[in-house]
Design a protein around this motif. Structure first.
Motif: not given
Length: 161
Positions: A49-61, A63-72, A88-94
């Motif tokens: 496909e040769g894609l270098s520009d794209y976006r996706y929603e990622f959700e990580l589960h 045993y971590c800290v912080g807001d890692l369970y929120r979709p990014v 959910d709100n467009g705020a940058p990930v720390p």
């Protein structure tokens, strides 16, 4: 992160280590008969496909800290992560969590690493069109607590945003 407890920092570093490149891909068959050729076929489909520009929603589960369970929403430009914002709100990930959000190539590396490390359990599903991993469920060592990682990729869109 100076105000974060040391055990939480260790867990975060474990997850970050999982996201590091796997190095040479020297695997033939993975855990529980997982055929690494499936990974290579998906990776080949992605490369074609040769894609270098794209976006996706990622959700990580994990045993971590912080807001890692929120979709990014992860935006990739010119083959590198350009931004990661909470879906959910467009705020940058720390900044301290940014290394956890990878390009699609980086997600392939996480899966390859699980195969190379002979993870006790690995379940992956790849997208039929682009080949990217739609989800991966990894348990590196059965019976060891807190080493499991599960991620999902949704709402993939090629192009610059």
């Amino acid at each position: 992160m100076s105000n974060v407890a040391p055990h939480i920092v260790r867990r975060l570093l474990l997850v970050a280590a999982l996201a590091l490149p796997a190095g040479a891909c020297e695997y033939a068959f993975g855990p529980d008969g997982y055929d690494a050729r499936e990974l290579e076929r998906a990776r080949d489909r992605w490369r074609r496909e040769g894609l270098s520009d794209y976006r996706y929603e990622f959700e990580l589960h994990c045993y971590c800290v912080g807001d890692l369970y929120r979709p990014v929403t992860v935006r990739v430009r010119n083959g590198a992560v350009h931004s990661a914002v909470y879906a959910d709100n467009g705020a940058p990930v720390p900044d301290e969590y940014l290394p956890l959000y990878r390009t699609i190539d980086g997600l392939f590396e996480v899966i390859g690493d699980a195969i190379n490390r002979h993870a006790d359990y690995l379940d992956v599903e790849y997208d039929d069109v682009y080949g990217y991993p739609r989800f991966a469920d990894i348990d590196y060592e059965h019976g060891t607590a807190d080493d499991e990682v599960y991620f999902t990729v949704r709402r993939f869109r090629p192009g610059r945003f």
